[in-house]
Enzyme design. Structure first.
Site, PDB file in Angstrom:
ATOM      1  N   HIS A  35      -1.683  -2.072 -15.543  1.00  0.00           N
ATOM      2  CA  HIS A  35      -0.471  -1.942 -16.362  1.00  0.00           C
ATOM      3  C   HIS A  35      -0.772  -2.268 -17.821  1.00  0.00           C
ATOM      4  CE1 HIS A  35       1.446  -1.298 -12.665  1.00  0.00           C
ATOM      5  NE2 HIS A  35       1.942  -2.494 -12.425  1.00  0.00           N
ATOM      6  N   GLY A  37       0.789  -1.228   0.000  1.00  0.00           N
ATOM      7  CA  GLY A  37       0.000   0.000   0.000  1.00  0.00           C
ATOM      8  C   GLY A  37       0.817   1.272   0.000  1.00  0.00           C
ATOM      9  N   GLU A  97       7.040  -5.024 -11.280  1.00  0.00           N
ATOM     10  CA  GLU A  97       6.487  -4.645  -9.983  1.00  0.00           C
ATOM     11  C   GLU A  97       6.426  -5.867  -9.083  1.00  0.00           C
ATOM     12  OE1 GLU A  97       2.471  -3.210  -7.680  1.00  0.00           O
ATOM     13  OE2 GLU A  97       2.487  -3.083  -9.872  1.00  0.00           O
ATOM     14  N   GLY A  98       7.064  -5.771  -7.933  1.00  0.00           N
ATOM     15  CA  GLY A  98       7.036  -6.863  -6.978  1.00  0.00           C
ATOM     16  C   GLY A  98       5.721  -6.913  -6.215  1.00  0.00           C
ATOM     17  N   TYR A 148       1.347   2.573  -8.532  1.00  0.00           N
ATOM     18  CA  TYR A 148       1.288   3.970  -8.977  1.00  0.00           C
ATOM     19  C   TYR A 148       2.646   4.419  -9.505  1.00  0.00           C
ATOM     20  CZ  TYR A 148       0.655   9.037  -8.738  1.00  0.00           C
ATOM     21  OH  TYR A 148       0.599  10.381  -9.032  1.00  0.00           O
ATOM     22  N   LYS A 155       3.605   1.041  -5.070  1.00  0.00           N
ATOM     23  CA  LYS A 155       4.388   0.393  -6.135  1.00  0.00           C
ATOM     24  C   LYS A 155       3.695   0.499  -7.489  1.00  0.00           C
ATOM     25  CE  LYS A 155       4.539  -3.680  -4.315  1.00  0.00           C
ATOM     26  NZ  LYS A 155       3.797  -3.386  -3.065  1.00  0.00           N
ATOM     27  N   THR A 190      -1.287 -11.453  -5.669  1.00  0.00           N
ATOM     28  CA  THR A 190      -2.222 -12.132  -4.777  1.00  0.00           C
ATOM     29  C   THR A 190      -3.453 -11.245  -4.593  1.00  0.00           C
ATOM     30  OG1 THR A 190      -1.226 -11.217  -2.771  1.00  0.00           O
ATOM     31  CG2 THR A 190      -0.333 -13.301  -3.584  1.00  0.00           C
ATOM     32  N   LYS A 192       3.569  -7.332 -13.698  1.00  0.00           N
ATOM     33  CA  LYS A 192       3.418  -7.701 -12.285  1.00  0.00           C
ATOM     34  C   LYS A 192       3.372  -9.219 -12.283  1.00  0.00           C
ATOM     35  CE  LYS A 192       1.587  -6.893  -7.859  1.00  0.00           C
ATOM     36  NZ  LYS A 192       1.410  -5.820  -6.895  1.00  0.00           N
TER      37      LYS A 192
END
Length: 216
Positions: A53, A12, A115-116, A17, A15, A41, A37
């Site tokens: 994305h 939160g 993105e993690g 954004y 990432k 989850t 990504k």
């Protein structure tokens, strides 16, 4: 060219954004990036971050015909760490498959944004973490930090993990509107004394983009 791995000090923080802003900025600078990504989850059933994305890449005509299944290689329903979410579904994160596919995407990206999920030490397997995936890809880490109270401690713990592995990184501050005033008083004085440059996403995006391109 190395990939850019976008992680954060927690969930939160921003990432997705940040990934979207970098995708737009790289496109404006004449590059042809891809944003993935690979693990998401809380996808019940749609991986929402990955979908954002894909939609942005389609809008910018950067998507190369990719499907949502290619943008998000593994998705799980439970909003938890990938290891816990996969275990609940009787599955196991296929790290070898992830690495193989990400290396393939790297060859067709200029550059690849990954993105993690969560922070650096979120487990993909019991003893394999998000930072291990980034390290295996020899990625340059984009660490998004929070301006909230307690954000300094969270950031320094993440920096210690990166420095222990001698990984290259760039720090990015994503401030929510309600944090902007308090950040200047409770956190900015400390960051001004640090040796690392802390880029503000809201006002230094172009300079951040050029710095990242120089780093990879």
């Amino acid at each position: 060219m190395k990939p850019l791995f976008i992680s954060a000090t927690g969930t939160g923080v921003g990432k997705s954004y940040t990934t979207q802003k970098l995708l737009q900025s790289l496109h404006q600078s004449g590059r042809k990036p891809l944003a993935l990504k690979p693990i998401e989850t809380g996808a019940n059933p749609t991986p929402e971050d990955a979908l954002l994305h894909l939609q942005l890449m389609q809008k910018l005509q950067l998507d190369q015909g990719l499907s949502l299944e290619e943008i998000c290689l593994e998705r799980y329903k439970l909003p938890a760490s990938p290891w816990v979410s996969a275990k609940k579904e009787g599955r196991c994160v296929d790290v070898d498959h992830l690495l193989r596919r990400l290396l393939e995407f790297q060859k067709r990206s200029d550059p690849l944004l990954i993105e993690g999920a969560g922070g650096l030490l979120v487990p993909l397997l019991k003893e394999y973490f998000m930072i291990d995936l980034a390290e295996a890809l020899e990625a340059h880490m984009v660490l998004v930090i929070s301006g909230k109270l307690g954000g300094i401690n969270e950031a320094l713990l993440s920096l210690e993990a990166l420095q222990h592995r001698q990984m290259s990184y760039t720090l990015v501050l994503n401030l929510w509107e309600e944090e902007k005033r308090s950040f200047e008083e409770i956190s900015a004085p400390y960051w001004k004394e640090r040796p690392e440059r802390l880029f503000r996403l809201d006002s230094e995006l172009e300079e951040l983009t050029q710095t990242l391109l120089s780093a990879i």
